[in-house]
Design a protein around this motif. Structure first.
Motif, mmCIF file in Angstrom:
data_model
loop_
_atom_site.group_PDB
_atom_site.id
_atom_site.type_symbol
_atom_site.label_atom_id
_atom_site.label_comp_id
_atom_site.label_asym_id
_atom_site.label_seq_id
_atom_site.Cartn_x
_atom_site.Cartn_y
_atom_site.Cartn_z
ATOM 1 N N ARG A 183 26.515 35.078 45.511
ATOM 2 C CA ARG A 183 27.974 35.151 45.565
ATOM 3 C C ARG A 183 28.421 36.534 45.100
ATOM 4 O O ARG A 183 27.915 37.055 44.115
ATOM 5 C CB ARG A 183 28.611 34.075 44.693
ATOM 6 C CG ARG A 183 28.382 32.655 45.180
ATOM 7 C CD ARG A 183 29.095 31.656 44.285
ATOM 8 N NE ARG A 183 28.973 30.302 44.790
ATOM 9 C CZ ARG A 183 28.015 29.440 44.432
ATOM 10 N NH1 ARG A 183 27.106 29.821 43.537
ATOM 11 N NH2 ARG A 183 27.960 28.232 44.955
ATOM 12 N N LEU A 184 29.384 37.083 45.798
ATOM 13 C CA LEU A 184 29.914 38.406 45.468
ATOM 14 C C LEU A 184 31.401 38.307 45.183
ATOM 15 O O LEU A 184 32.078 37.383 45.654
ATOM 16 C CB LEU A 184 29.669 39.378 46.623
ATOM 17 C CG LEU A 184 28.215 39.711 46.959
ATOM 18 C CD1 LEU A 184 28.150 40.597 48.204
ATOM 19 C CD2 LEU A 184 27.521 40.374 45.783
ATOM 20 N N PRO A 185 31.958 39.250 44.424
ATOM 21 C CA PRO A 185 33.403 39.252 44.181
ATOM 22 C C PRO A 185 34.178 39.341 45.489
ATOM 23 O O PRO A 185 33.729 39.953 46.469
ATOM 24 C CB PRO A 185 33.611 40.507 43.318
ATOM 25 C CG PRO A 185 32.285 40.771 42.690
ATOM 26 C CD PRO A 185 31.266 40.337 43.700
ATOM 27 N N LEU A 186 35.348 38.729 45.495
ATOM 28 C CA LEU A 186 36.195 38.753 46.682
ATOM 29 C C LEU A 186 36.782 40.143 46.888
ATOM 30 O O LEU A 186 37.094 40.857 45.931
ATOM 31 C CB LEU A 186 37.328 37.737 46.529
ATOM 32 C CG LEU A 186 36.892 36.282 46.340
ATOM 33 C CD1 LEU A 186 38.098 35.417 46.030
ATOM 34 C CD2 LEU A 186 36.135 35.767 47.548
ATOM 35 N N VAL A 187 36.950 40.500 48.141
ATOM 36 C CA VAL A 187 37.515 41.811 48.479
ATOM 37 C C VAL A 187 38.492 41.650 49.641
ATOM 38 O O VAL A 187 38.527 40.624 50.316
ATOM 39 C CB VAL A 187 36.416 42.826 48.871
ATOM 40 C CG1 VAL A 187 35.490 43.113 47.698
ATOM 41 C CG2 VAL A 187 35.612 42.320 50.070
ATOM 42 N N GLY A 188 39.303 42.690 49.854
ATOM 43 C CA GLY A 188 40.132 42.799 51.042
ATOM 44 C C GLY A 188 41.147 41.696 51.209
ATOM 45 O O GLY A 188 41.730 41.197 50.238
ATOM 46 N N GLU A 189 41.364 41.303 52.460
ATOM 47 C CA GLU A 189 42.391 40.311 52.773
ATOM 48 C C GLU A 189 42.103 38.967 52.130
ATOM 49 O O GLU A 189 43.032 38.259 51.709
ATOM 50 C CB GLU A 189 42.510 40.138 54.293
ATOM 51 C CG GLU A 189 43.086 41.347 55.013
ATOM 52 C CD GLU A 189 43.263 41.105 56.496
ATOM 53 O OE1 GLU A 189 42.995 39.961 56.950
ATOM 54 O OE2 GLU A 189 43.657 42.042 57.204
ATOM 55 N N GLU A 190 40.844 38.608 52.010
ATOM 56 C CA GLU A 190 40.502 37.319 51.398
ATOM 57 C C GLU A 190 40.924 37.301 49.937
ATOM 58 O O GLU A 190 41.503 36.324 49.458
ATOM 59 C CB GLU A 190 38.999 37.072 51.517
ATOM 60 C CG GLU A 190 38.561 35.703 51.034
ATOM 61 C CD GLU A 190 37.088 35.449 51.264
ATOM 62 O OE1 GLU A 190 36.720 34.275 51.464
ATOM 63 O OE2 GLU A 190 36.300 36.424 51.239
ATOM 64 N N ARG A 191 40.654 38.383 49.228
ATOM 65 C CA ARG A 191 41.056 38.468 47.830
ATOM 66 C C ARG A 191 42.575 38.433 47.707
ATOM 67 O O ARG A 191 43.125 37.733 46.845
ATOM 68 C CB ARG A 191 40.505 39.742 47.199
ATOM 69 C CG ARG A 191 40.816 39.876 45.709
ATOM 70 C CD ARG A 191 40.211 41.158 45.121
ATOM 71 N NE ARG A 191 40.470 41.225 43.699
ATOM 72 C CZ ARG A 191 39.703 40.682 42.762
ATOM 73 N NH1 ARG A 191 38.622 40.011 43.117
ATOM 74 N NH2 ARG A 191 40.014 40.798 41.485
ATOM 75 N N GLU A 192 43.253 39.143 48.560
ATOM 76 C CA GLU A 192 44.714 39.177 48.511
ATOM 77 C C GLU A 192 45.309 37.812 48.818
ATOM 78 O O GLU A 192 46.339 37.439 48.243
ATOM 79 C CB GLU A 192 45.253 40.233 49.481
ATOM 80 C CG GLU A 192 44.955 41.657 49.057
ATOM 81 C CD GLU A 192 45.424 41.948 47.641
ATOM 82 O OE1 GLU A 192 46.589 41.609 47.324
ATOM 83 O OE2 GLU A 192 44.622 42.473 46.846
ATOM 84 N N TYR A 193 44.653 37.062 49.712
ATOM 85 C CA TYR A 193 45.143 35.717 50.022
ATOM 86 C C TYR A 193 45.078 34.819 48.788
ATOM 87 O O TYR A 193 46.045 34.105 48.475
ATOM 88 C CB TYR A 193 44.316 35.105 51.152
ATOM 89 C CG TYR A 193 44.568 33.628 51.337
ATOM 90 C CD1 TYR A 193 45.760 33.173 51.897
ATOM 91 C CD2 TYR A 193 43.631 32.685 50.911
ATOM 92 C CE1 TYR A 193 46.007 31.817 52.045
ATOM 93 C CE2 TYR A 193 43.870 31.333 51.050
ATOM 94 C CZ TYR A 193 45.059 30.905 51.626
ATOM 95 O OH TYR A 193 45.297 29.569 51.754
ATOM 96 N N VAL A 194 43.957 34.849 48.081
ATOM 97 C CA VAL A 194 43.820 34.026 46.885
ATOM 98 C C VAL A 194 44.835 34.450 45.834
ATOM 99 O O VAL A 194 45.517 33.616 45.218
ATOM 100 C CB VAL A 194 42.388 34.091 46.320
ATOM 101 C CG1 VAL A 194 42.290 33.344 44.992
ATOM 102 C CG2 VAL A 194 41.394 33.519 47.329
ATOM 103 N N ILE A 195 44.972 35.752 45.629
ATOM 104 C CA ILE A 195 45.920 36.261 44.632
ATOM 105 C C ILE A 195 47.336 35.823 44.959
ATOM 106 O O ILE A 195 48.077 35.325 44.088
ATOM 107 C CB ILE A 195 45.825 37.790 44.518
ATOM 108 C CG1 ILE A 195 44.487 38.190 43.880
ATOM 109 C CG2 ILE A 195 46.991 38.350 43.694
ATOM 110 C CD1 ILE A 195 44.226 39.676 43.885
ATOM 111 N N SER A 196 47.744 35.976 46.207
ATOM 112 C CA SER A 196 49.119 35.628 46.579
ATOM 113 C C SER A 196 49.359 34.132 46.472
ATOM 114 O O SER A 196 50.442 33.696 46.047
ATOM 115 C CB SER A 196 49.425 36.115 47.999
ATOM 116 O OG SER A 196 48.599 35.468 48.961
ATOM 117 N N THR A 197 48.363 33.329 46.811
ATOM 118 C CA THR A 197 48.495 31.871 46.712
ATOM 119 C C THR A 197 48.681 31.444 45.264
ATOM 120 O O THR A 197 49.566 30.644 44.932
ATOM 121 C CB THR A 197 47.262 31.177 47.312
ATOM 122 O OG1 THR A 197 47.139 31.545 48.687
ATOM 123 C CG2 THR A 197 47.372 29.672 47.194
ATOM 124 N N VAL A 198 47.867 32.003 44.390
ATOM 125 C CA VAL A 198 47.931 31.631 42.970
ATOM 126 C C VAL A 198 49.207 32.167 42.336
ATOM 127 O O VAL A 198 49.877 31.466 41.561
ATOM 128 C CB VAL A 198 46.680 32.144 42.230
ATOM 129 C CG1 VAL A 198 46.813 31.937 40.718
ATOM 130 C CG2 VAL A 198 45.434 31.434 42.760
#
Length: 297
Positions: free
Chosen positions: A272-287
């Protein structure tokens, strides 16, 4: 007879950026969960990266969790193995470490049929007297501990609970029709908790409770008291975040959410690797949207 009820978070194992187990952060997170009203904790679930942990790390996590809980709530350990020999040996070991129950996966190395699945759980139950929660997640593991399988297990006294994670809420009713109250039935999917509660589940194994424990306990209690109008208000705010619990990257998603909400380390162990890019931004915006919306309640 053991009768588990309430919210049992599947606890994330906190790690350093280098990938070592951060025992102090893990202990702090468990204490936070208990202080916010959960009814039990499950360490070393899939969400706790069980399969990537050494036995020495598993021992430390179980022992420290039991110390932190200090009798306030039961501490269960995930048990995820490939062979029955290892599963039986580790069931006994985890009891010696202080675990008060086991959440048992099917074999990770082979998709067992009904007869083989029943023998797997019977064998593990024979290895210690710890109560067992069956982790039924056929979507992830390809084995469904279904009605027919449970008929072969209903007379095994150590098996006391089913974590129901088929994604089909109708299974809850089917279990009650077939077995009555023989098993405690827990919802194992965050974004089906209100629906499952309406059908009578006795508990909830939850991933996102790591993030918002007080809110999860409140939601569960509202459902248990029959106040579905208030429960739906909270559920509508949390469901977009609860969807993060059913993604293949739920470990990364939930750990990032914990980091955003209360500063816990987000690190995971490779592959498992840290989230990056659009996927990371999606999680951040959702939370972050949930953080803001919760302020309106």
């Amino acid at each position: 007879m053991i009768n588990w009820t309430g919210v049992f978070p599947a606890v994330t194992t906190k790690l350093t950026e280098a990938g070592a187990v951060d025992i102090e952060a893990t202990k702090a997170s468990i204490d936070r969960l208990i202080e916010n009203g959960v009814s039990g904790v499950i360490v070393l679930p899939m969400l706790g990266e069980n399969a990537s942990m050494s036995m020495e790390e598993r021992e430390a996590i179980i022992r420290r969790a039991v110390e932190v809980a200090n009798g306030r709530v039961p501490v269960l350990s995930g048990l995820a193995e490939v062979t029955l020999e290892n599963a039986k040996a580790n069931a006994a070991l985890y009891k010696s470490f202080g675990a008060q129950g086991l959440m048992v996966f099917p074999s990770l190395g082979y998709k067992t049929d009904i007869r083989e699945t029943a023998e797997w759980y019977k064998g593990i139950a024979s290895a210690s007297d710890l109560p067992i929660m069956i982790y039924n997640n056929p979507i992830a593991y390809g084995v469904d501990v279904d009605i027919e399988t449970l008929r072969l297990l209903k007379d095994v006294p150590e098996i006391v609970c089913i974590k129901e994670e088929t994604g089909d809420v109708r299974r809850v009713t089917d279990l009650y029709v077939e077995f009555g109250n023989r098993f405690s039935i827990f919802c194992g999917v965050d974004d089906l908790i209100v629906e499952s509660s309406a059908l009578g589940v006795t508990g909830w194994v939850s991933g996102m409770t790591n993030v918002w424990p007080a809110e999860a306990v409140k939601l569960f209690n509202l459902c248990q008291s029959g106040d579905y109008e208030e429960a739906r208000k909270l559920y509508h705010l949390l469901t977009p975040s609860y969807h993060l619990d059913v993604h293949v990257k739920l470990v990364q998603y939930i750990k990032l959410a914990e980091h955003l909400v209360y500063g816990a380390p987000e690190w995971t162990r490779a592959p498992r690797l840290p989230l990056v890019g659009e996927e990371r931004e999606y999680v951040i915006s959702t939370v972050q949207k949930a953080i803001e919306d919760l302020k309106t309640l």
